[in-house]
Design an enzyme around this catalytic site. Sequence first.
Site, PDB file in Angstrom:
ATOM      1  N   ASP A 202      18.241  18.816 -15.973  1.00  0.00           N
ATOM      2  CA  ASP A 202      19.190  18.961 -14.882  1.00  0.00           C
ATOM      3  C   ASP A 202      18.769  18.063 -13.717  1.00  0.00           C
ATOM      4  OD1 ASP A 202      21.425  21.300 -14.212  1.00  0.00           O
ATOM      5  OD2 ASP A 202      20.532  20.411 -12.423  1.00  0.00           O
ATOM      6  N   ASN A 210      26.838  13.136  -4.989  1.00  0.00           N
ATOM      7  CA  ASN A 210      28.299  13.008  -4.960  1.00  0.00           C
ATOM      8  C   ASN A 210      28.848  13.121  -3.541  1.00  0.00           C
ATOM      9  OD1 ASN A 210      28.851  12.546  -7.706  1.00  0.00           O
ATOM     10  ND2 ASN A 210      28.788  14.733  -8.183  1.00  0.00           N
ATOM     11  N   ASP A 219      28.582   8.928 -10.932  1.00  0.00           N
ATOM     12  CA  ASP A 219      28.756   8.554 -12.347  1.00  0.00           C
ATOM     13  C   ASP A 219      27.742   7.486 -12.756  1.00  0.00           C
ATOM     14  OD1 ASP A 219      30.792  10.332 -12.623  1.00  0.00           O
ATOM     15  OD2 ASP A 219      32.401   8.842 -12.600  1.00  0.00           O
ATOM     16  N   GLU A 245      25.881  17.314 -14.332  1.00  0.00           N
ATOM     17  CA  GLU A 245      24.543  16.696 -14.323  1.00  0.00           C
ATOM     18  C   GLU A 245      23.627  17.296 -15.364  1.00  0.00           C
ATOM     19  OE1 GLU A 245      24.285  19.976 -11.107  1.00  0.00           O
ATOM     20  OE2 GLU A 245      25.793  18.852 -12.219  1.00  0.00           O
TER      21      GLU A 245
END
Length: 343
Positions: A202, A210, A219, A245
Amino acid sequence: MSELVNRLANLTAIRDRDALDMALVSAISDLLQPETCAIYRVVGEVGNEHWLTSAQLAQGQLTPTFDAAWSSLDLLPNLNDHPLRQKSVETQTVQHSEGEPSVAVFPIATGVEGASVLEVRTAGQMSSDSLRLVTGVLRLYLNFLSLLDYGERDSLTELLNRKTFDTAFLKASNEQRLAAEVPLGERRATETSGSYWLVMIDIDHFKKVNDNYGHLIGDEVLLLLARLMRTHFRFHDQLYRFGGEEFVVLMRCNGEAEAFNVLERLRVTTEAHRFPQVGTITISVGFSEVMAGDTPSGAFERADQAVYYAKGHGRNQVCSYAALIAQGELAQHAENIGDMELF
């Protein structure tokens, strides 16, 4: 002609990549009656590449044989041990040997999975009609393979997607059980010991990436991490993106210490990598051994508990579920049923 149509129809009915390879060599063997027909895949890092047998069928055999997915890399044939195959991969052209028996090697450009070749050995030189037949069947095989990839891979990272995980987990668990039942002295030399481990990875504070830089940069971080994972893990490890993620790995290692070392190297490599605009990111990792009779949800829940512990205790670390249980940091439950629905 009807036999050819039936063979092609059988190919397109298959939804498993390994089974598709075996069906291809079986179809060509039935149509041409060669001495042997096989698919060989290039595995290993650049400079240490080897040939893994994906499917091989010789005259008199009823079913194809293949190298185990966890074959020891160093015991497989070196890339340059078979120059005809090597040249076919490098030039992406059909290569022929001289003399008897005749060998024809056809390149298979399989994209994400790397280079492969189809090798057909015949008593005499293959006719032009036979060459066209093999080339046509290969085109159909590659087209269908691309459709499998489209359905089984994440569109951004090209890692496997979550819908393929359950089947792969059960298949790996069954392979592990069957291997354990074979007496030690009867195991093939190319196989190695070990067991399967389920890993959850993770990205720490990914929401901030973001929020601060936008989803396009987010991305890009996901894509670059997927590339790091591809270069870090071994050819037989299966890499997945489960959305957002969250990444999952199904890998085979000789014990907890080896699994931890592999994952710790990935953590260190990720922390040292410079991501454009973002700079540095870190990952939290949790892992657990796949147990006998395990279910995907049970193994996933254990790895999820380990990664949840890592994120709650400083992040940027690798945590073993078994080690946390032994240390008293987690309580072991008779049933590990999580809230996450995988399928």
